[in-house]
Motif scaffolding. Structure first.
Motif: not given
Length: 389
Positions: A193-195, A284-290, A292-294, A304-307
């Motif tokens: 998704e990020v790609s 997985l949950a933290a990656s999904d949040e990060l 979504s923040s993009l 920064r918070k999600e990272s």
């Protein structure tokens, strides 16, 4: 009491037994841990498999005996009694599974498989109970006949699946590996998704002029794409996040291939492996949040918070991996590493040592790559978000 009345009583008892078994499954974690437990997992799972097979066969007999067009109530009575007994037996098998001995992940998988089976069995029992209570005219209707056949087929399919290679796992590590692979697939989806975000943003740099004319007519309907486009700084952050997620996804994959697929002898305790799986879910949950923040417009503080949250999970995961890499070797290992004749091969690192170095390096790279994202003073370097020529 007529045979039909006896069948109604027996079916009612069978339905109540299914309900009680389902209730016991949902509350088994609150049972008294001081009671005697059976430690042989293979025996428990073999008994469970046999009970599922018996339910499969008995449900077939019940469908034949209580066929709506010509029910044979006397023949169905012993079958209903057997089904009630097998249902209680299944609940007992699940009850004696112990999280500390057999693993929490395995128990959850077994609970899930058995729960849907008991729900399907209860639905069949309730169907025949309704048919017996309605009377012969309704029981002989086409819809009634179709309902009991569909529900019996559903139960058969669920039991076949549970007894198959993708059903009830043979042990806790197998259950963990199954969940781990599911998480890995979701992590790879997030990376993809990020790609796609990056590819779309880089493409938009050269297509901005034509944006107004390239809505395929959706603008005329008031449904034009209103998504904001990434600027250069946002694109740079997205690329930085992509690098981090690529490393964490690779790390997750290597844990499965190098550690979980080839566990040491003796294997780590089930409690430790269950805790490791929890870190996988958290990653997985933290990656999904990060991810979504993009989406633009970005909020640098949120990224920064999600990272930081993702980095915290990675650090916790590194701590969990210590069960595979003891800090100090045992006396036997140290003695076996000595060579009286000075054999140089004795100093060659073993495979676990080599693996540990790879994991240590990967964790270090994740930390370094995340540094820009978690730093409150970070600003993307000039030209970082420009499309390479």
């Amino acid at each position: 009491m007529t045979d039909k009345q006896k069948v109604i009583v027996a079916l009612t008892s069978a339905s109540e037994t299914c309900t009680a078994a389902l209730s016991a499954l949902s509350s088994r974690n609150q049972r008294d841990k001081s009671e005697p437990q059976t430690s042989d997992l293979s025996v428990i799972l073999k008994d469970l498999d046999s009970l599922l097979s018996l339910i499969y066969n008995s449900s077939t007999k019940l469908a034949l005996a209580l066929k709506p067009s010509s029910p044979t109530y006397s023949a169905s009575l012993p079958v209903i009694v057997d089904l009630t007994k097998y249902t209680s037996g299944i609940a007992h098998c699940i009850h004696i599974l112990n999280p500390e001995l057999h693993g929490t992940t395995l128990i959850k998988e077994v609970q899930h498989e058995v729960t849907v089976i008991l729900e399907a069995l209860r639905a069949i029992v309730q169907t025949f109970l309704n048919l017996a209570a309605r009377g012969p005219s309704i029981a002989r209707s086409g819809s009634a006949g179709e309902e009991y056949l569909v529900r019996t087929g559903t139960l058969h399919d669920l039991i076949t699946q549970a007894r198959g290679p993708n059903g009830i796992p043979k042990d806790n590590i197998s259950a963990i590996c199954r969940r781990w692979k599911q998480d890995r697939g979701a992590l790879e989806d997030g990376l993809r998704e990020v790609s796609e975000m990056i590819d779309g943003a880089e493409g938009n740099e050269s297509d901005d002029v034509d944006d107004d004319d390239d809505d395929d007519g959706w603008g005329e309907l008031g449904l034009a794409d209103s998504g904001a486009k990434m600027d250069k700084d946002e694109l740079a952050r997205a690329k930085n996040v992509h690098s981090v997620l690529r490393l964490t996804t690779l790390l997750h994959k290597r844990i499965f291939l190098d550690l979980l697929s080839f566990t040491p002898t003796p294997p780590p305790p089930s409690v430790a492996l269950d805790a490791l799986l929890l870190q996988s879910h958290a990653l997985l949950a933290a990656s999904d949040e990060l991810v979504s923040s993009l989406y633009a417009p970005q909020n640098p503080a949120t990224i920064r918070k999600e990272s930081l949250a993702l980095l915290g999970i990675v650090n916790a995961l590194q701590m969990q991996l210590r069960i595979f890499f003891p800090d100090t070797a045992s006396i036997e290992q140290q003695l076996s590493a000595l060579s009286i004749e000075g054999d140089k091969s004795a100093s060659t690192p073993s495979k676990p040592t080599a693996d540990k170095k790879w994991f240590d390096l990967c964790f270090d790279q994740v930390t370094k790559t995340s540094a820009n994202l978690v730093s409150p003073m970070y600003k993307p370097p000039p030209g970082a978000g420009q499309k390479p020529r």
